[in-house]
Scaffold this motif. Structure first.
Motif, PDB file in Angstrom:
ATOM      1  N   UNK A 291     -20.712   2.872 -24.592  1.00  0.00           N
ATOM      2  CA  UNK A 291     -21.177   2.067 -23.810  1.00  0.00           C
ATOM      3  C   UNK A 291     -21.740   2.683 -22.505  1.00  0.00           C
ATOM      4  N   UNK A 292     -21.956   3.848 -22.405  1.00  0.00           N
ATOM      5  CA  UNK A 292     -22.494   4.363 -21.007  1.00  0.00           C
ATOM      6  C   UNK A 292     -24.190   4.242 -21.047  1.00  0.00           C
ATOM      7  N   UNK A 293     -24.610   3.502 -19.987  1.00  0.00           N
ATOM      8  CA  UNK A 293     -25.803   3.145 -20.196  1.00  0.00           C
ATOM      9  C   UNK A 293     -26.663   4.108 -19.033  1.00  0.00           C
ATOM     10  N   UNK A 294     -26.099   4.814 -18.224  1.00  0.00           N
ATOM     11  CA  UNK A 294     -26.900   5.559 -17.508  1.00  0.00           C
ATOM     12  C   UNK A 294     -26.186   7.008 -17.654  1.00  0.00           C
ATOM     13  N   UNK A 295     -27.037   7.937 -17.908  1.00  0.00           N
ATOM     14  CA  UNK A 295     -26.521   9.578 -17.691  1.00  0.00           C
ATOM     15  C   UNK A 295     -27.597  10.243 -16.957  1.00  0.00           C
ATOM     16  N   UNK A 296     -27.078  10.878 -16.001  1.00  0.00           N
ATOM     17  CA  UNK A 296     -28.033  11.947 -15.425  1.00  0.00           C
ATOM     18  C   UNK A 296     -27.141  13.315 -15.292  1.00  0.00           C
ATOM     19  N   UNK A 297     -27.992  14.342 -15.662  1.00  0.00           N
ATOM     20  CA  UNK A 297     -27.459  15.494 -15.814  1.00  0.00           C
ATOM     21  C   UNK A 297     -28.532  16.559 -15.106  1.00  0.00           C
ATOM     22  N   UNK A 298     -28.322  17.035 -13.624  1.00  0.00           N
ATOM     23  CA  UNK A 298     -29.312  17.667 -13.107  1.00  0.00           C
ATOM     24  C   UNK A 298     -28.540  18.767 -12.216  1.00  0.00           C
ATOM     25  N   UNK A 299     -29.281  19.697 -11.916  1.00  0.00           N
ATOM     26  CA  UNK A 299     -29.191  20.819 -11.196  1.00  0.00           C
ATOM     27  C   UNK A 299     -27.955  21.675 -11.710  1.00  0.00           C
ATOM     28  N   UNK A 300     -27.776  22.008 -12.938  1.00  0.00           N
ATOM     29  CA  UNK A 300     -26.541  22.664 -13.471  1.00  0.00           C
ATOM     30  C   UNK A 300     -27.372  24.018 -14.022  1.00  0.00           C
ATOM     31  N   UNK A 301     -26.495  24.672 -14.167  1.00  0.00           N
ATOM     32  CA  UNK A 301     -26.717  26.132 -15.248  1.00  0.00           C
ATOM     33  C   UNK A 301     -25.673  26.216 -16.178  1.00  0.00           C
ATOM     34  N   UNK A 302     -25.991  26.020 -17.242  1.00  0.00           N
ATOM     35  CA  UNK A 302     -25.288  26.244 -18.709  1.00  0.00           C
ATOM     36  C   UNK A 302     -25.623  27.725 -19.221  1.00  0.00           C
ATOM     37  N   UNK A 303     -24.362  28.491 -19.419  1.00  0.00           N
ATOM     38  CA  UNK A 303     -24.584  30.002 -19.814  1.00  0.00           C
ATOM     39  C   UNK A 303     -23.958  30.190 -21.002  1.00  0.00           C
ATOM     40  N   UNK A 304     -24.504  30.289 -21.949  1.00  0.00           N
ATOM     41  CA  UNK A 304     -23.583  30.721 -23.288  1.00  0.00           C
ATOM     42  C   UNK A 304     -22.761  29.364 -23.641  1.00  0.00           C
ATOM     43  N   UNK A 305     -23.273  28.047 -23.346  1.00  0.00           N
ATOM     44  CA  UNK A 305     -22.537  27.013 -23.723  1.00  0.00           C
ATOM     45  C   UNK A 305     -23.136  26.731 -24.933  1.00  0.00           C
ATOM     46  N   UNK A 306     -22.465  25.670 -25.583  1.00  0.00           N
ATOM     47  CA  UNK A 306     -22.535  24.898 -26.738  1.00  0.00           C
ATOM     48  C   UNK A 306     -23.743  23.971 -26.780  1.00  0.00           C
ATOM     49  N   UNK A 307     -24.376  23.601 -25.537  1.00  0.00           N
ATOM     50  CA  UNK A 307     -25.390  22.713 -25.505  1.00  0.00           C
ATOM     51  C   UNK A 307     -24.911  21.155 -25.089  1.00  0.00           C
ATOM     52  N   UNK A 308     -26.037  20.367 -25.013  1.00  0.00           N
ATOM     53  CA  UNK A 308     -25.712  18.920 -24.547  1.00  0.00           C
ATOM     54  C   UNK A 308     -26.322  18.146 -25.745  1.00  0.00           C
ATOM     55  N   UNK A 309     -25.446  17.350 -26.420  1.00  0.00           N
ATOM     56  CA  UNK A 309     -25.613  16.350 -27.359  1.00  0.00           C
ATOM     57  C   UNK A 309     -25.443  14.952 -26.825  1.00  0.00           C
ATOM     58  N   UNK A 310     -26.355  14.091 -27.060  1.00  0.00           N
ATOM     59  CA  UNK A 310     -26.474  12.650 -26.683  1.00  0.00           C
ATOM     60  C   UNK A 310     -26.989  11.863 -27.723  1.00  0.00           C
ATOM     61  N   UNK A 311     -26.170  10.905 -28.147  1.00  0.00           N
ATOM     62  CA  UNK A 311     -26.519   9.934 -29.283  1.00  0.00           C
ATOM     63  C   UNK A 311     -26.852   8.599 -28.658  1.00  0.00           C
ATOM     64  N   UNK A 312     -28.024   8.170 -28.521  1.00  0.00           N
ATOM     65  CA  UNK A 312     -28.458   6.621 -27.703  1.00  0.00           C
ATOM     66  C   UNK A 312     -28.198   5.713 -29.132  1.00  0.00           C
ATOM     67  N   UNK A 313     -27.463   4.700 -28.906  1.00  0.00           N
ATOM     68  CA  UNK A 313     -27.183   3.771 -29.848  1.00  0.00           C
ATOM     69  C   UNK A 313     -27.725   2.259 -29.453  1.00  0.00           C
TER      70      UNK A 313
END
Length: 72
Positions: A7-29
């Motif tokens: 039920x999350x309708x608004x997602x903001x991911x900004x200004x970050x540094x991801x280093x050797x991370x698993x990544x970001x996965x978003x499933x819009x339903x």
């Protein structure tokens, strides 16, 4: 990072540094989600993966101004 909340309708991911991370996965339903992934650095990390489970409708998705780097 997995966005597993329902039920999350608004997602903001900004200004970050991801280093050797698993990544970001978003499933819009359902609904009209707004997703913003901007101004991040992905160092030795996969680019964001966004999956639309139900392709009808007009989701508002912006993936921009991110940088992908290879670590040395």
């Amino acid at each position: 990072m997995r966005c597993a909340s329902r039920g999350v309708q608004n997602v903001t991911i900004s200004g970050n540094r991801f280093e050797r991370a698993g990544g970001i996965a978003i499933a819009n339903s359902v609904g009209a989600p707004v997703v913003r992934i901007t101004a991040n650095v992905f160092a030795a990390t996969p680019e964001p993966a966004i999956t639309r489970l139900y392709p009808q409708g007009a989701p508002d998705i912006l993936v921009a101004d991110n940088r992908v780097e290879a670590l040395q």
